[in-house]
Design a protein around this motif. Structure first.
Motif, mmCIF file in Angstrom:
data_model
loop_
_atom_site.group_PDB
_atom_site.id
_atom_site.type_symbol
_atom_site.label_atom_id
_atom_site.label_comp_id
_atom_site.label_asym_id
_atom_site.label_seq_id
_atom_site.Cartn_x
_atom_site.Cartn_y
_atom_site.Cartn_z
ATOM 1 N N GLY A 29 0.801 -1.224 0.000
ATOM 2 C CA GLY A 29 0.000 0.000 0.000
ATOM 3 C C GLY A 29 0.827 1.264 0.000
ATOM 4 O O GLY A 29 2.062 1.234 0.087
ATOM 5 N N GLU A 30 0.137 2.383 -0.104
ATOM 6 C CA GLU A 30 0.730 3.707 0.042
ATOM 7 C C GLU A 30 -0.155 4.514 0.983
ATOM 8 O O GLU A 30 -1.360 4.260 1.088
ATOM 9 C CB GLU A 30 0.855 4.406 -1.321
ATOM 10 C CG GLU A 30 1.811 3.704 -2.271
ATOM 11 C CD GLU A 30 2.020 4.443 -3.592
ATOM 12 O OE1 GLU A 30 1.565 5.611 -3.703
ATOM 13 O OE2 GLU A 30 2.643 3.850 -4.500
ATOM 14 N N VAL A 31 0.452 5.466 1.686
ATOM 15 C CA VAL A 31 -0.253 6.225 2.713
ATOM 16 C C VAL A 31 -0.877 7.476 2.108
ATOM 17 O O VAL A 31 -0.223 8.216 1.365
ATOM 18 C CB VAL A 31 0.693 6.600 3.867
ATOM 19 C CG1 VAL A 31 -0.017 7.527 4.861
ATOM 20 C CG2 VAL A 31 1.188 5.337 4.576
ATOM 21 N N VAL A 32 -2.135 7.704 2.443
ATOM 22 C CA VAL A 32 -2.823 8.944 2.086
ATOM 23 C C VAL A 32 -3.145 9.657 3.395
ATOM 24 O O VAL A 32 -3.961 9.178 4.184
ATOM 25 C CB VAL A 32 -4.117 8.671 1.296
ATOM 26 C CG1 VAL A 32 -4.822 9.986 0.956
ATOM 27 C CG2 VAL A 32 -3.819 7.882 0.026
ATOM 28 N N SER A 33 -2.478 10.773 3.646
ATOM 29 C CA SER A 33 -2.657 11.483 4.906
ATOM 30 C C SER A 33 -4.041 12.109 4.984
ATOM 31 O O SER A 33 -4.565 12.640 4.002
ATOM 32 C CB SER A 33 -1.595 12.582 5.045
ATOM 33 O OG SER A 33 -1.862 13.396 6.176
ATOM 34 N N ALA A 34 -4.637 12.029 6.180
ATOM 35 C CA ALA A 34 -5.917 12.682 6.460
ATOM 36 C C ALA A 34 -5.738 13.549 7.693
ATOM 37 O O ALA A 34 -6.313 13.303 8.746
ATOM 38 C CB ALA A 34 -7.025 11.653 6.663
ATOM 39 N N ASP A 35 -4.875 14.554 7.539
ATOM 40 C CA ASP A 35 -4.551 15.462 8.637
ATOM 41 C C ASP A 35 -4.727 16.885 8.134
ATOM 42 O O ASP A 35 -4.088 17.298 7.166
ATOM 43 C CB ASP A 35 -3.114 15.236 9.103
ATOM 44 C CG ASP A 35 -2.758 16.046 10.340
ATOM 45 O OD1 ASP A 35 -2.745 17.291 10.234
ATOM 46 O OD2 ASP A 35 -2.468 15.452 11.391
ATOM 47 N N SER A 36 -5.579 17.646 8.791
ATOM 48 C CA SER A 36 -5.942 18.976 8.299
ATOM 49 C C SER A 36 -4.807 19.981 8.389
ATOM 50 O O SER A 36 -4.907 21.073 7.805
ATOM 51 C CB SER A 36 -7.153 19.514 9.071
ATOM 52 O OG SER A 36 -6.839 19.661 10.449
ATOM 53 N N MET A 37 -3.733 19.658 9.109
ATOM 54 C CA MET A 37 -2.622 20.596 9.219
ATOM 55 C C MET A 37 -1.374 20.130 8.479
ATOM 56 O O MET A 37 -0.526 20.942 8.127
ATOM 57 C CB MET A 37 -2.301 20.868 10.696
ATOM 58 C CG MET A 37 -3.382 21.672 11.393
ATOM 59 S SD MET A 37 -3.626 23.300 10.630
ATOM 60 C CE MET A 37 -5.300 23.684 11.129
ATOM 61 N N GLN A 38 -1.254 18.827 8.234
ATOM 62 C CA GLN A 38 -0.110 18.355 7.462
ATOM 63 C C GLN A 38 -0.219 18.731 5.987
ATOM 64 O O GLN A 38 0.748 18.576 5.234
ATOM 65 C CB GLN A 38 0.049 16.838 7.611
ATOM 66 C CG GLN A 38 0.519 16.421 8.987
ATOM 67 C CD GLN A 38 0.813 14.932 9.099
ATOM 68 O OE1 GLN A 38 0.619 14.170 8.151
ATOM 69 N NE2 GLN A 38 1.274 14.503 10.270
ATOM 70 N N VAL A 39 -1.356 19.268 5.577
ATOM 71 C CA VAL A 39 -1.491 19.737 4.198
ATOM 72 C C VAL A 39 -0.634 20.976 3.948
ATOM 73 O O VAL A 39 -0.289 21.277 2.804
ATOM 74 C CB VAL A 39 -2.967 20.063 3.845
ATOM 75 C CG1 VAL A 39 -3.836 18.824 3.952
ATOM 76 C CG2 VAL A 39 -3.514 21.197 4.703
#
Length: 314
Positions: A29-39
């Motif tokens: 797999g690959e990671v898809v970030s779901a963090d409102s500040m790491q964008v």
């Protein structure tokens, strides 16, 4: 229905990143970030972005996709993340959606449609001007007339959401209540295998939060905040409202002791972790894994891998 994505969620400092990388290696797999500040770019330490060493060769998506001056939204997140997840699935790669921003995760999985917004129309600016000149009460009265359900749902002092609700109605002819109802009736875009992380005892989570804040300070969080302010980023923009940045920026401007700001960051982080736990516990299909006093990645990986195998995700 067979899951086609993996979700790893949990409160701050609960070991999501480490487990996501290990599990992604196991399932291809690959990671898809779901963090409102790491964008946000240039905000690395305070948002606990994974370092290249922590990524361990696993591609990570939806990190550093906006400038700190931008007002990022869940709608923009979904618009950017969906093509990435779809591309991974088309190539036979398992998306491992990882983060602590429950709203981002839920809207991404659901594939919700958002009411259109044309930034160049001037409508939002006009409504904001009315709020400044006339007060919010006039906008609230208009909202009560066109969308009474939204008027009840939205706090009387919430200017942002009041303006958004009127903006949707005036630009589309549909109320935001009607739009949300239609969107929620649509089938979910993805089927998740959700793994939620927590600690068996709250004090153990508090300890890890405090230790993380101390590490951030040692790594140079104060310098990072100084650099953002020096580059012209306003302390009032959305990105600078993130825990850690807001308190340190205020301390820098007011000349308050840093120790006081650090204690406030720890307190705000614990409060945020409580809200995250409340959000994720609403999901009846989440598979919870509870750490002891210290995280044991190998145990969590075995737990998660068995679930993935059982769902045909390996």
């Amino acid at each position: 229905m067979k899951p086609n994505v993996i979700v790893i969620c949990g409160p701050t400092a609960s070991g999501k990143t480490a487990l996501a990388v290990e599990l992604a290696q196991k399932v291809g797999g690959e990671v898809v970030s779901a963090d409102s500040m790491q964008v946000y770019r240039h905000m690395d330490i305070g948002t606990a972005k994974p370092t290249p060493q922590e990524m361990n060769g696993i591609p990570h998506h939806m990190i550093d996709v906006a400038d700190p001056e931008e007002n990022y939204s869940v709608a923009r997140y979904v618009a950017q993340a969906v093509p990435i997840v779809d591309s991974l699935l088309a190539r036979g790669i398992v998306p491992v959606i990882t983060g602590g921003t429950g709203m981002y995760i839920d809207h991404l999985i659901a594939g919700r449609q958002f009411a259109p917004f044309t930034p160049d129309s001037g409508l939002r600016q006009s409504l904001q001007k009315r709020a400044r000149e006339e007060g919010l009460s006039g906008l609230r009265a208009q909202l009560q007339q066109v969308d009474p359900e939204a008027a009840v749902r939205i706090h009387p002092n919430d200017e942002k959401r009041t303006i958004r609700a009127l903006e949707v109605y005036l630009s589309t002819g549909k109320t935001i209540t009607q739009h949300d109802r239609e969107s929620q009736a649509l089938p979910s875009r993805y089927t998740p295998l959700t793994i939620a992380l927590a600690f068996e005892q709250r004090p153990w989570l508090w300890k890890h939060i405090d230790q993380r804040v101390d590490r951030m300070m040692d790594q140079g969080l104060v310098r990072e905040v100084h650099q953002l302010l020096a580059s012209g980023v306003s302390p009032n923009c959305t990105a600078m409202q993130a825990i850690g940045y807001k308190e340190l920026a205020r301390s820098i401007w007011a000349g308050c002791p840093l120790d006081q700001a650090v204690q406030e960051i720890k307190l705000r982080s614990r409060q945020y972790a409580k809200r995250q736990l409340t959000w994720f516990r609403r999901n009846p299909s989440a598979n919870w894994f509870y750490w002891g006093e210290a995280p044991n990645i190998s145990s969590a990986l075995a737990f998660s891998t068995n679930l993935a195998i059982g769902c045909g995700l390996q």
